[in-house]
Design an enzyme around this catalytic site. Structure first.
Site, PDB file in Angstrom:
ATOM      1  NE  ARG A  77     -25.437 -16.425 -17.696  1.00 46.64           N
ATOM      2  CZ  ARG A  77     -24.581 -15.533 -18.185  1.00 46.64           C
ATOM      3  NH1 ARG A  77     -24.919 -14.796 -19.204  1.00 46.64           N
ATOM      4  NH2 ARG A  77     -23.392 -15.404 -17.687  1.00 46.64           N
TER       5      ARG A  77
ATOM      6  CB  THR B 169     -33.695 -11.841 -19.548  1.00 46.19           C
ATOM      7  OG1 THR B 169     -33.414 -12.538 -18.338  1.00 46.19           O
ATOM      8  CG2 THR B 169     -35.182 -11.608 -19.665  1.00 46.19           C
TER       9      THR B 169
ATOM     10  CG  ASP C 104     -17.610 -23.343 -13.987  1.00 42.73           C
ATOM     11  OD1 ASP C 104     -17.689 -23.432 -12.737  1.00 42.73           O
ATOM     12  OD2 ASP C 104     -18.569 -22.982 -14.696  1.00 42.73           O
TER      13      ASP C 104
ATOM     14  CG  ASP D 124     -18.172 -27.038 -13.493  1.00 46.64           C
ATOM     15  OD1 ASP D 124     -19.125 -27.244 -12.717  1.00 46.64           O
ATOM     16  OD2 ASP D 124     -18.316 -26.808 -14.705  1.00 46.64           O
TER      17      ASP D 124
HETATM   18  N1  URA Z   1     -17.238 -17.965 -13.886  1.00 47.40           N
HETATM   19  C1  URA Z   1     -16.245 -18.860 -13.742  1.00 47.40           C
HETATM   20  O1  URA Z   1     -16.326 -19.759 -12.907  1.00 47.40           O
HETATM   21  N2  URA Z   1     -15.159 -18.752 -14.557  1.00 47.40           N
HETATM   22  C2  URA Z   1     -15.035 -17.778 -15.475  1.00 47.40           C
HETATM   23  O2  URA Z   1     -14.017 -17.721 -16.156  1.00 47.40           O
HETATM   24  C3  URA Z   1     -16.091 -16.843 -15.586  1.00 47.40           C
HETATM   25  C4  URA Z   1     -17.173 -16.956 -14.794  1.00 47.40           C
END
Ligand code: URA
Length: 209
Positions: free
Chosen positions: A104, A108, A200, A203
């Protein structure tokens, strides 16, 4: 939501619940992502073309069917799409795999590709984008754009969990793209995470934070 195929099979739903559980270990999480992707693949490939061939069984000749006349390519979005690809590879070991890496941009906030390596015959293949979370839809849109630039006409999305916002965006921008998911959750929080989701994905899969 007309282009969405929700996989409601009890085995898939059971495993999605285990994924959601914050107590699920890294090892279990990875295994679950692979297993769910393999089970989803059954639905994604439901309409593959078949042709009849003759095969010799130990008893007699048989007319029997094999998949024919289609090329498929998996396109995992790095990094959490990788475990999905591993699950599918376990039942389709010769399938071609392209990789797309996105980050990302700080100013922007738009996804920008830092890596894109696709099979050389991608334009004549059906490409299946693998992204465990279809959240804002930004990464998936960026992946679709990269594939379209390479003249890929047939694109599907496989996500474990989606947000209604992400699904709406893909449906509006790409009405020909089918989305396979196990659940469309409530929505996104202010950080762009799916609620309730499972946190995530990268993660939890790789033990990073
Ligand atoms: N990416 C992720 O890993 N989890 C989310 O909830 C949204 C985007």
């Amino acid at each position: 939501m007309k282009n969405i195929i929700e996989i409601t099979h009890p085995l898939v739903q059971h495993k999605i619940t285990m994924l959601r559980d914050s107590q699920t270990s890294i090892k279990e999480f990875r295994e679950l992502v692979k297993e769910i992707s393999t089970l989803m693949w059954y639905e994604v490939t439901r309409d593959l073309p078949l042709k009849e061939i003759t095969v010799e069984t130990p008893i007699a000749s048989a007319q029997s069917k094999v998949i024919s006349g289609i090329k498929l390519a998996l396109v995992p979005i790095l990094r959490s799409g990788l475990a999905m690809a591993e699950g599918i590879e376990s039942i389709m070991p010769s399938i071609k795999i392209g990789h797309i890496g996105l980050y990302r941009e700080t100013e922007t906030l738009m996804p920008k590709d830092y890596y894109c390596k696709l099979p050389t015959d991608i334009e004549s293949s059906e490409a299946i984008v693998l992204e465990p979370m279809l959240a804002t839809g930004g990464s998936v849109c960026a992946a679709i754009e990269l594939l379209m630039k390479r003249n890929v006409k047939d694109i599907k999305i496989m996500s474990l969990i989606a947000s209604p916002e992400g699904v709406k965006l893909i449906e509006e921008k790409y009405p020909d793209v089918k989305i396979y998911v196990c659940s469309v959750d409530k929505g996104l929080n202010e950080d762009g995470y799916i609620v309730p989701g499972f946190g995530d994905a990268g993660d939890r899969m790789f033990g990073t934070k």
